[in-house]
Enzyme design. Structure first.
Site, PDB file in Angstrom:
ATOM      1  N   HIS A 332       0.845  -1.180   0.000  1.00  0.00           N
ATOM      2  CA  HIS A 332       0.000   0.000   0.000  1.00  0.00           C
ATOM      3  C   HIS A 332       0.884   1.235   0.000  1.00  0.00           C
ATOM      4  O   HIS A 332       2.009   1.214   0.516  1.00  0.00           O
ATOM      5  CB  HIS A 332      -0.913   0.003   1.236  1.00  0.00           C
ATOM      6  CG  HIS A 332      -1.954   1.075   1.217  1.00  0.00           C
ATOM      7  ND1 HIS A 332      -1.732   2.331   1.737  1.00  0.00           N
ATOM      8  CD2 HIS A 332      -3.228   1.089   0.730  1.00  0.00           C
ATOM      9  CE1 HIS A 332      -2.824   3.063   1.577  1.00  0.00           C
ATOM     10  NE2 HIS A 332      -3.735   2.336   0.966  1.00  0.00           N
ATOM     11  N   ASP A 391      -7.887  -4.604  -0.540  1.00  0.00           N
ATOM     12  CA  ASP A 391      -8.344  -5.173  -1.805  1.00  0.00           C
ATOM     13  C   ASP A 391      -8.009  -6.652  -1.927  1.00  0.00           C
ATOM     14  O   ASP A 391      -8.626  -7.365  -2.727  1.00  0.00           O
ATOM     15  CB  ASP A 391      -7.720  -4.416  -2.983  1.00  0.00           C
ATOM     16  CG  ASP A 391      -8.204  -2.977  -3.056  1.00  0.00           C
ATOM     17  OD1 ASP A 391      -9.417  -2.764  -2.990  1.00  0.00           O
ATOM     18  OD2 ASP A 391      -7.364  -2.067  -3.158  1.00  0.00           O
TER      19      ASP A 391
END
Length: 455
Positions: A332, A391
């Site tokens: 991320h 995700d």
């Protein structure tokens, strides 16, 4: 004009594109020379500070002896840790999303009475203008649901007698209406696409006033309107985890940027939708699902760690899936050691996999979750930790909920409209200056040729 008409031009559109590329030849070293923060980030990946907020806080480091050290990630909504928010949601209570909408907008957790009144207000706003579904959503349905959602939002401008009024009471009213209507606009847009483009039966279920946002999504989407408490709960948690993530994420920053011009709410939110539509922002979980489908095709024994590790290595070497050299769902831009949203979501996904009889797939996800950071660390220099992001699990969760892939990103928008609304209100309250960053011209000034030179 259709695309085929472009290719009838002489020169062709490809010739014009070549000219564009030929013209764009900025030396990349100039970005360092002029200290340009590409992507509005510094060399360490930290975002350039462009504003202040009290809405949410994304934490991934701690300061030790004057140095920033990677730490387990945490996410706060108005000062409350999202871990605590989710932990205190009762299984029988599906108003977690509505409670957090109230929190983001008004800064405090609602009392039971305030929550009930607020949920009732949102329910009253779940009414589209007369014939809107027939005249807007059903006509010329798009194959892309985010396109449908943006178009619907912009069209709602025409139905609002005070569309351009940017006073706070009016903007708040508009935001609450959009928060309430996003599920219908998204689901109805999908139903129209599924009917007209895929030849499937058309279902238009009106929302129920006694249902929460998560419950209404499942109710309006499924032909029989049936769902289990765990299904609704997991979707409710997904909405909570996706609804806000600091002012610097692309779509929220877009909301600030466009709102700073003084434009109307519908234009600002449509711009944010356009940002979220981009695969670098809102479509990551679809990539994760595609990657796992490819993994299943190439690794027959899901208990074979060596075969899975070999596949992940081939991903990084651009030899598998889309050959982009990425293990989707890992890492991320802000978080390092862990993404708190993924940590929270994981347990709910595991529970749903048990209810759905898909624990073998969850185990496969767990294996990739364990192996991927090790393989990435071997293959590449890692300056901060790498771990699963939200995700990584959300696509699998939506698949177990039988949500069509076309709605994965709109579900994100249904959640994030709450954060966008809070930030739009903030922009109008605290800032009164249009955003105007600078671009340095590095080309040359030229004399315009005379007519004789043209000849």
């Amino acid at each position: 004009m259709g695309n085929n008409q472009f290719y009838e031009l002489n020169p062709t559109i490809e010739d014009y594109v070549k000219q564009c590329k030929k013209t764009s030849h900025i030396d990349l070293d100039l970005y360092s020379q002029y200290e340009v923060k590409r992507g509005l980030r510094d060399l360490n990946g930290r975002g350039v500070l462009v504003g202040l907020t009290e809405i949410s806080d994304v934490c991934s480091t701690k300061e030790v002896d004057g140095k920033l050290i990677p730490t387990e990630g945490s996410l706060f909504y108005r000062g409350y840790n999202v871990f605590d928010i989710v932990k205190n949601q009762k299984d029988s209570n599906h108003f977690g999303y509505e409670e957090c909408v109230y929190l983001l907008l008004f800064g405090e957790l609602p009392t039971p009475q305030q929550l009930n009144e607020f949920a009732t207000l949102l329910a009253t706003y779940r009414t589209l203008p007369t014939n809107f579904v027939r005249d807007i959503i059903m006509k010329a349905p798009s194959r892309d649901m985010m396109n449908t959602l943006a178009r619907s939002v912009l069209t709602l401008y025409s139905y609002d007698e005070n569309a351009d009024d940017t006073s706070l009471p009016n903007v708040l009213r508009q935001c609450l209406q959009l928060i309430s209507l996003f599920p219908q606009l998204s689901v109805y847009g999908y139903q129209a696409y599924n009917h007209y483009h895929e030849g499937q039966s058309l279902f238009i279920h009106l929302p129920r006033e006694d249902y929460s946002t998560a419950e209404n999504i499942l109710h309006m989407l499924r032909p029989d309107s049936k769902f289990t408490p765990l299904e609704a709960k997991l979707l409710d948690i997904a909405l909570i985890l996706h609804m806000e993530h600091g002012g610097g994420n692309n779509s929220t920053f877009t909301t600030h940027l466009v709102s700073s011009s003084g434009t109307d709410t519908y234009s600002a939110i449509a711009a944010a939708i356009g940002s979220l539509k981009g695969p670098r922002h809102g479509g990551a979980n679809i990539k994760v699902m595609g990657m796992f489908d490819d993994l299943k095709d190439n690794v027959k024994d899901w208990n074979d760690d060596e075969a899975i590790a070999d596949y992940l290595t081939r991903l990084l070497h651009k030899q598998a899936f889309d050959r982009q050299g990425l293990i989707y769902g890992m890492g991320h831009a802000v978080y390092s050691l862990s993404d708190p949203r993924a940590v929270i979501f994981r347990s709910f996904v595991e529970r749903l996999s048990e209810e759905k009889g898909r624990t073998d797939e969850f185990k496969l996800y767990s294996t990739v979750e364990r192996l991927a950071p090790q393989i990435i660390a071997k293959e590449r220099k890692i300056y901060k930790g790498v771990s699963p992001n939200v995700d990584f699990f959300s696509g699998f969760a939506y698949n177990m909920l039988d949500l069509p892939v076309e709605l994965y990103t709109p579900i994100f928008a249904i959640a994030r409209i709450a954060g966008w609304s809070a930030h739009r209100m903030d922009e109008l309250i605290y800032n009164n200056k249009i955003m105007r960053p600078a671009y340095k011209y590095v080309g040359q000034h030229r004399d315009y040729p005379t007519k004789k030179k043209h000849d």
